[in-house]
Design a protein around this motif. Sequence first.
Motif, PDB file in Angstrom:
ATOM      1  N   ILE A  79       0.863  -1.175   0.000  1.00 47.36           N
ATOM      2  CA  ILE A  79       0.000   0.000   0.000  1.00 47.36           C
ATOM      3  C   ILE A  79       0.901   1.227   0.000  1.00 47.36           C
ATOM      4  O   ILE A  79       1.502   1.581   1.014  1.00 47.36           O
ATOM      5  CB  ILE A  79      -0.964   0.008   1.204  1.00 47.36           C
ATOM      6  N   ASN A 142      -7.204   2.836  -1.924  1.00 49.43           N
ATOM      7  CA  ASN A 142      -5.766   2.599  -2.046  1.00 49.43           C
ATOM      8  C   ASN A 142      -5.357   1.418  -1.160  1.00 49.43           C
ATOM      9  O   ASN A 142      -4.546   0.580  -1.555  1.00 49.43           O
ATOM     10  CB  ASN A 142      -5.017   3.875  -1.617  1.00 49.43           C
ATOM     11  N   LEU A 143      -5.968   1.355   0.009  1.00 51.01           N
ATOM     12  CA  LEU A 143      -5.704   0.253   0.936  1.00 51.01           C
ATOM     13  C   LEU A 143      -6.244  -1.064   0.362  1.00 51.01           C
ATOM     14  O   LEU A 143      -5.534  -2.068   0.298  1.00 51.01           O
ATOM     15  CB  LEU A 143      -6.361   0.557   2.288  1.00 51.01           C
ATOM     16  N   ALA A 145      -6.754  -1.950  -2.628  1.00 48.33           N
ATOM     17  CA  ALA A 145      -6.034  -2.428  -3.804  1.00 48.33           C
ATOM     18  C   ALA A 145      -4.842  -3.286  -3.408  1.00 48.33           C
ATOM     19  O   ALA A 145      -4.410  -4.145  -4.170  1.00 48.33           O
ATOM     20  CB  ALA A 145      -5.579  -1.246  -4.657  1.00 48.33           C
ATOM     21  N   GLY A 146      -4.315  -3.059  -2.208  1.00 46.31           N
ATOM     22  CA  GLY A 146      -3.181  -3.864  -1.748  1.00 46.31           C
ATOM     23  C   GLY A 146      -3.611  -5.090  -0.961  1.00 46.31           C
ATOM     24  O   GLY A 146      -2.784  -5.927  -0.616  1.00 46.31           O
TER      25      GLY A 146
END
Lengths: 305, 422
Positions: A79, A142-143, A145-146
Amino acid sequence: MIEVSEIRKQFGEVRAVDGLSFKVAEGEIFGLLGPNGAGKTTTISMLSGLLAPDSGTITVAGMDASRGDRRVRALMGVIPQEIALYEELSGRENLHFWGGLYGLTGAALKRETDRVLDMVDLTDRADDQVGKYSGGMKRRINLCAGLIHSPKIILLDEPTLGIDPQARIKILDIVKKEAESGTTIIYTTHYLEEAEELCDRIAIIDKGAIHAEGSLAELVDLVGEEDMITVTGDFKSWKGDNLPEGVRLDHMEEGSLRFYISRKDSLGSLLNSFFGAGISVESVSIREPGLQGVFLKLTGRELRD
Amino acid sequence: MNTILRIFILDLKRRMKSPLAIVLTMCIPLVMTLIIGSVFGRDGDVKLPRIKMLFVDYDEGLAAQFLRRGLELGQLAEMVEVIPVVEEEGERLMAEGEASAMVVIPDSFTTKIVDGVPVTIRVVKNPSESFLPIIVEEIISTFGVILDCGTNTFREPIRKSKEILTDEGWPSLNELQTLMDEAKAIFALAGGYMVDTLLTVEESTVSEAGDEGNGKSSGFNVFSYVMAGSMLIGLLFTSNIMLRDIVRERASGTLTRTLAAPLSIWHVVAGKLLAAYMVTMVASIALLIIGRFVFGMDLGGPVVLAVHLSATIFMITGLMTFCFGLIKSERAAEAIVSVLIIVISLLGGGMIPISQMGEAFRVIARFSPVYWASDGFMKIFLNQAGLIDIVQNIVILTGIGLVTLLPGTWLLGRNLRKGGSK
Ligand SMILES: Nc1ncnc2c1ncn2[C@@H]1O[C@H](COP(=O)(O)OP(=O)(O)O)[C@@H](O)[C@H]1O
Ligand SMILES: [Mg+2]
């Protein structure tokens, strides 16, 4: 699970990472706490195989990770500090893409996308363009996606940078839950409270090097049991002699003095000595030992946002 | 392979979501075509380069004189430079590409006209020029029609042609066109009464007679002429937008994130180059469709068009990849690449058709990749060229594509991997 030994990285004249070593056990949340420019992002980049260290070794799950081995990268979820999303696509489309890169397809991809969207409470905004999201919503995607591919290891680089308190609590919650389910986590931050609240072990990093490492209690022990007292007032006529027992002067500047006291009752004697000398005291603040104190003691600087 | 496909699809999807940049880019050739096309097509006041017309006169009679005087009058004289030659000399000059066309007036031309015996004026065109020889042909046909039809039947054109001979205000290309059309129309009307056309204009080119539309005027479309060059500018800029995006992703962090996944940089480069190729292809097809239905262009044979288009876009993708691989900083890349596109387009006939340029520029043009592309399109659109006719263009374009794409891909990959760390 992760073993880093003496890694170094230099950009021109800047020694971004200067001989860093640490170990992280499986299922542990390991914090890298340090100010801007300490070398946190550079360390994360080397761990995730995006940047080759100039020297040193990184071993992840028994594999050499310093060369960006694909098998190692498949284990990790990264991330990044900067929000890295396609703004023209929706949150869902972004997650589909990133999930797809880790080999998720078809029904599994769909299911995992729904899972992470639900986790960050963005299911109903999932089909809006990311460009239209608020800062906190972007951070949450964003978190996601990881995390979409349920990695064994998660590298989080300041995931709560510049967001509202609610979103921050949400993100910390998610990280805790991931750790409970056995995921190994490296979490970088420059917020003391986050490190204190979240991490099993913390490494204090500054100027590319680790200055201390251990659990919160271990680190606090380093600075001893002393409370830090800051007194402000007019100290022109103060000589600085005859300090009561258990009081140590640490720092002195115009209008402000900083002491460490090892016994609580020494504070009264200290203040009495000021009153006796006819010095007017404006304020007194007491800080119990904590990471702030540790950081200050180790680096001689305050750690600020 | 799967990963490449994912990246390819992602890029197409993203481009579809924000198509504005490319749509605007494609407006460049459309607007250029529209403006230049209408200027050339509608307004005779625009200065064309003087057409060199070789004039071989075996007749030396009145009718030939009439033709020649007509060509040397007023505005037409500014447009056409008539150079009297003997045929051998003329053939040599044509072979050297020194003139746009050669007009051959046969022996006893005047006598045959007067006697009503069918007669043919031969127009030999320079195949390397598309536009100017066609003007010559049109002019000669017009004169032919005027002569052919005689004074009695066609009072109106003759009255006008008297103006042509006497008036200082010589007609513009447009008026000439009207005059020609009128004459042709009347001629067609009169066709029922006349047994046979007495005078025909036979056209041929220097290299090979026969590959041009046998004696029939090949409906010259000025838009095709401009589009053949200007579409290249649009396509170069489209490819530029696509590849610039790769470099931009470095700054936005999405490239870094992509590279953190278990894939290689080559997957990323391959996926994105394919997307750039695809988008440029779609853009060019859109342009051609507009050209066909809005500007009434003749697009030539589908196979030769497809092959030449593929080679052209291959060249463009290669060239752009090379640029972005070579230039490290994004800002420098943007500035340099735009200038480069303008320069090679200008030199290669993307802006001003090659045939309108001076001799020196025509030589230099051959060093611009745009030349080989636009030259090919021009031959396809205007001369009905087949694969054989433009094989040289296709080979050169593919060659440029190969020598730029291979090192370009390598450089770009290296470049992105380095930048990916930031
Ligand atoms: N790609 C790079 N090129 C040059 N200098 C860099 C680069 N990345 C980081 N640095 C420098 O290395 C140091 C550490 O940076 P970084 O790892 O980003 O710190 P942090 O994440 O702790 O804020 C900083 O001085 C930064 O300016
Ligand atoms: Mg950082």
